[in-house]
Design an enzyme around this catalytic site. Structure first.
Site, PDB file in Angstrom:
ATOM      1  N   CYS A  81       0.810  -1.221   0.000  1.00  0.00           N
ATOM      2  CA  CYS A  81       0.000   0.000   0.000  1.00  0.00           C
ATOM      3  C   CYS A  81       0.842   1.269   0.000  1.00  0.00           C
ATOM      4  O   CYS A  81       0.308   2.364  -0.180  1.00  0.00           O
ATOM      5  CB  CYS A  81      -0.945   0.000   1.192  1.00  0.00           C
ATOM      6  SG  CYS A  81      -2.156  -1.335   1.169  1.00  0.00           S
ATOM      7  N   CYS A 213     -13.848   1.698   7.349  1.00  0.00           N
ATOM      8  CA  CYS A 213     -12.913   0.881   6.569  1.00  0.00           C
ATOM      9  C   CYS A 213     -12.745   1.481   5.177  1.00  0.00           C
ATOM     10  O   CYS A 213     -13.731   1.900   4.555  1.00  0.00           O
ATOM     11  CB  CYS A 213     -13.430  -0.547   6.435  1.00  0.00           C
ATOM     12  SG  CYS A 213     -13.758  -1.404   7.996  1.00  0.00           S
ATOM     13  N   SER A 214     -11.530   1.504   4.683  1.00  0.00           N
ATOM     14  CA  SER A 214     -11.314   2.008   3.328  1.00  0.00           C
ATOM     15  C   SER A 214     -11.847   1.002   2.316  1.00  0.00           C
ATOM     16  O   SER A 214     -11.738  -0.208   2.508  1.00  0.00           O
ATOM     17  CB  SER A 214      -9.820   2.250   3.081  1.00  0.00           C
ATOM     18  OG  SER A 214      -9.081   1.060   3.248  1.00  0.00           O
ATOM     19  N   HIS A 344      -9.101   3.964  -1.850  1.00  0.00           N
ATOM     20  CA  HIS A 344      -7.756   3.416  -1.648  1.00  0.00           C
ATOM     21  C   HIS A 344      -7.347   2.497  -2.797  1.00  0.00           C
ATOM     22  O   HIS A 344      -7.218   1.286  -2.620  1.00  0.00           O
ATOM     23  CB  HIS A 344      -7.711   2.678  -0.306  1.00  0.00           C
ATOM     24  CG  HIS A 344      -6.375   2.150   0.089  1.00  0.00           C
ATOM     25  ND1 HIS A 344      -5.189   2.702  -0.344  1.00  0.00           N
ATOM     26  CD2 HIS A 344      -6.030   1.100   0.899  1.00  0.00           C
ATOM     27  CE1 HIS A 344      -4.179   2.027   0.188  1.00  0.00           C
ATOM     28  NE2 HIS A 344      -4.658   1.045   0.936  1.00  0.00           N
TER      29      HIS A 344
END
Length: 396
Positions: A81, A213-214, A344
């Site tokens: 990430c 939460c992404s 994301h």
């Protein structure tokens, strides 16, 4: 002596729900890079090197062919990430080292719907096998089918057990970031929710509800990184933002000792990277005005407050109590909406953070503008593990 480095152009696509837009990597790259070049007032032919980040795509060269075929070195970067920030880090290294005066950093991703798995392939050794083993060591936690929410959720549980934070603190962070994204046209979500809606949303892994939460996302972002000489020769001082400090840290044995989920999800990496980046920039956390922080889950935002030195260890939730991380507080954290609401797309996230902070320091962030922003900090973590932190200042 290392050269000073500047971001003179940024661009990004709107982050989208996977599959909602008919595009491929070259399409998203062309859009993001085109915007960054236009923002900089630079032609693609002036770019001397390119670093293209993608976790799943592995096609940086092909992605840029629709933008131009100039024969320059193009390297595909993958670092979980933290991929986008790693591409940016490598672009800055090339400029600082005097190897190039104008370098492109690109991040992009097309993702599948649903939660991320435990690895990036079929190997028995995965990118986070050390982390998963350390998480369950000495704890009555069984492996969940969605390991990422579990890892960060367990970090939140550990913080609650040790330091007294509550689910309400994590819900507030989700509420805050969704509220911030209302004014971000690039965000995947632009809906405002009540605190009760965030708190009572579908439970993903206690204490994390869906709105904390992404999401998985598609999208791309790009930045043009140049030398001080290039800024002067092309009269770009009015749009230049200096990368005044930057560091990437990886795990040490402490990450896996003692069965601490807080350490497993990158607390130590964040702490070390932030310290080094701020030392290079010559600033303390109290001098920072605006922060783009890796809130893949609300628990990670709270824990990272402490890793960055915004609060003492065990006291991150007091910043929530004081509403110190939103407009009117000590810092504005994730004015873009963060990963939770902006989205994301793994490879693009770090460079999208750079774009947001560049706009903030230029005073170009519109209704989400942080008043009088002069120092900005970027935090981007990728389990596996790497943490990238950068400090930005206006050139003038």
């Amino acid at each position: 002596m290392a050269n000073r480095t500047y971001v003179v152009g940024v661009g990004m696509t709107k982050f989208e729900k996977p599959g909602s837009r008919d595009w491929e990597y070259p399409d998203m790259a062309k859009e993001a890079v085109g915007k960054a070049l236009q923002d900089a007032g630079v032609a693609y032919e002036q770019v001397e090197q390119a670093y293209a980040g993608s976790v799943y795509g592995s096609m940086g060269q092909r992605a840029l062919y629709e933008t131009g075929m100039t024969g320059i070195p193009v390297m595909t970067v993958a670092n979980a990430c933290a991929t986008g920030s790693s591409a940016l880090f490598m672009a800055r290294q090339a400029v600082r080292g005097g190897l190039a005066d104008c370098v492109l950093a690109l991040g992009m991703e097309k993702m599948e719907k649903g939660s991320l798995g435990a690895g990036m392939g079929k190997s028995k050794v995965t990118i986070i096998d050390h982390h998963l083993n350390a998480m369950v060591a000495g704890r009555p936690w069984e492996m969940d089918k969605a390991p990422m929410p579990q890892m960060f959720g367990n970090a939140g549980r550990e913080h609650m057990e040790k330091y007294g934070s509550t689910p309400e603190h994590y819900a507030w962070i989700g509420w805050k970031n969704h509220k911030h994204s209302v004014h971000n046209p690039y965000a995947q979500f632009q809906d405002e929710y009540s605190l009760d809606q965030v708190r009572n949303a579908t439970m993903i892994y206690d204490p994390l509800t869906k709105l904390q939460c992404s999401p998985t996302s598609d999208g791309a972002a790009a930045a043009i990184v140049v030398s001080e000489r290039f800024v002067d020769e092309h009269d770009l001082g009015d749009r230049a933002v200096e990368i005044a400090g930057q560091h990437i840290a990886t795990d040490t044995p402490d990450s896996f000792a003692g069965g601490s989920s807080i350490q497993v999800v990158g607390f130590g990496c964040s702490q070390r990277a932030a310290r080094r980046a701020m030392e290079e920039a010559g600033v303390g956390i109290d001098e920072v005005d605006v922060i783009e922080l890796h809130d893949c889950f609300s628990a990670n935002e709270l824990i990272t407050y402490e890793a960055l030195g915004m609060a003492a260890v065990g006291e991150g939730h007091t910043l929530v109590d004081d509403q110190a991380t939103t407009y009117g507080g000590t810092w504005v954290v994730n004015p873009s909406g963060g990963l939770i609401s902006k989205g994301h797309p793994l490879g693009a996230t770090g460079i999208a953070q750079c774009a947001e902070l560049t706009w903030q320091l230029r005073g170009q962030a519109g209704d989400r503008q942080v008043p009088n922003a002069r120092v900005a900090l970027q935090h981007n973590i990728g389990l596996g593990s790497a943490c990238a932190v950068a400090v930005y200042k206006p050139a003038t």
